[in-house]
Write an enzyme that holds these catalytic residues in place. Structure first.
Site, mmCIF file in Angstrom:
data_model
loop_
_atom_site.group_PDB
_atom_site.id
_atom_site.type_symbol
_atom_site.label_atom_id
_atom_site.label_comp_id
_atom_site.label_asym_id
_atom_site.label_seq_id
_atom_site.Cartn_x
_atom_site.Cartn_y
_atom_site.Cartn_z
ATOM 1 C CG ASN A 45 72.396 -1.968 49.342
ATOM 2 O OD1 ASN A 45 72.133 -3.127 49.048
ATOM 3 N ND2 ASN A 45 73.421 -1.320 48.822
ATOM 4 C CD GLU A 47 73.583 2.208 45.978
ATOM 5 O OE1 GLU A 47 73.771 2.469 44.774
ATOM 6 O OE2 GLU A 47 74.474 1.774 46.731
ATOM 7 C CB CYS A 56 72.141 0.894 55.317
ATOM 8 S SG CYS A 56 73.592 1.915 55.058
ATOM 9 C CD GLU A 58 73.580 -3.055 57.540
ATOM 10 O OE1 GLU A 58 73.089 -2.429 56.577
ATOM 11 O OE2 GLU A 58 74.791 -3.287 57.656
ATOM 12 C CB CYS A 92 77.594 2.373 57.899
ATOM 13 S SG CYS A 92 75.889 2.912 58.154
ATOM 14 C CB CYS A 95 73.553 0.479 60.246
ATOM 15 S SG CYS A 95 72.738 0.937 58.693
HETATM 16 N N1 THU Z 1 75.471 -0.279 52.828
HETATM 17 C C1 THU Z 1 74.584 -1.081 53.504
HETATM 18 O O1 THU Z 1 73.473 -1.366 53.024
HETATM 19 N N2 THU Z 1 74.962 -1.528 54.719
HETATM 20 C C2 THU Z 1 76.170 -1.292 55.312
HETATM 21 O O2 THU Z 1 76.415 -1.734 56.413
HETATM 22 C C3 THU Z 1 77.175 -0.501 54.607
HETATM 23 C C4 THU Z 1 76.755 0.120 53.334
HETATM 24 C C5 THU Z 1 75.088 0.195 51.498
HETATM 25 C C6 THU Z 1 74.837 1.659 51.385
HETATM 26 C C7 THU Z 1 75.109 1.913 49.917
HETATM 27 O O3 THU Z 1 73.943 1.565 49.180
HETATM 28 C C8 THU Z 1 76.192 0.897 49.583
HETATM 29 O O4 THU Z 1 76.127 -0.088 50.592
HETATM 30 C C9 THU Z 1 77.574 1.484 49.505
HETATM 31 O O5 THU Z 1 77.863 2.256 50.594
#
Ligand code: THU
Length: 133
Positions: A45, A47, A56, A58, A92, A95
């Site tokens: 991920n 940000e 994310c 995925e 999530c 994704c």
């Molecule tokens: N996140 C992912 O990379 N994958 C997921 O399946 C759930 C959430 C990341 C997004 C954000 O950077 C952090 O986790 C918190 O939500």
């Protein structure tokens, strides 16, 4: 799925997790995406200070693979979650929808944290998904 292959995906996702840029949430996620041609794409991920621009792990892995000419997939390992809490990170909703674009219901989703391994199929995590046709 073959146990050795699963452990290889988990190892690669764990390495990818170390590259996560999770400055705001501190919630680091790494994934390893297996194609039907047996290639593996990793991602984490990333940000951003602007809300809504975080990507994310995925989603990033699918973008990477599709841009490399891959469009059919067997499985993904997702390593992430709050350390020392035995509760893996599940993909999530957004994704899951990205997965549904490229994968059939038997696509395997392996969620791992702190030694705990959960295995799902996409059809169980996103039943009756939206499709244009
Ligand atoms: N996140 C992912 O990379 N994958 C997921 O399946 C759930 C959430 C990341 C997004 C954000 O950077 C952090 O986790 C918190 O939500």
């Amino acid at each position: 799925m073959d146990k050795n292959l699963m452990m290889d995906l988990i190892d690669r996702a764990t390495v990818a997790r170390n590259r996560a840029y999770a400055k705001y949430s501190n919630f680091k996620v790494g994934v390893a995406l297996l194609t039907k041609t047996d290639k593996i794409y990793t991602a984490s991920n990333v940000e951003n200070a602007v809300n809504g621009l975080s990507v994310c792990a995925e989603h990033s892995a699918f973008i990477k693979a599709v841009n490399d000419g891959e469009n059919s997939f067997k499985a993904i390992a997702i390593v992430g979650g709050v350390l020392d809490i035995n509760s893996p990170c599940l993909p999530c909703g957004s994704c899951r929808q990205v997965m549904a674009e490229f994968c059939d219901g038997d696509f395997i989703i392996i969620c791992v944290n702190d030694g705990k391994i959960l295995e799902y199929k996409l059809k169980d995590l996103l039943p009756n998904s939206f499709r244009l046709k």
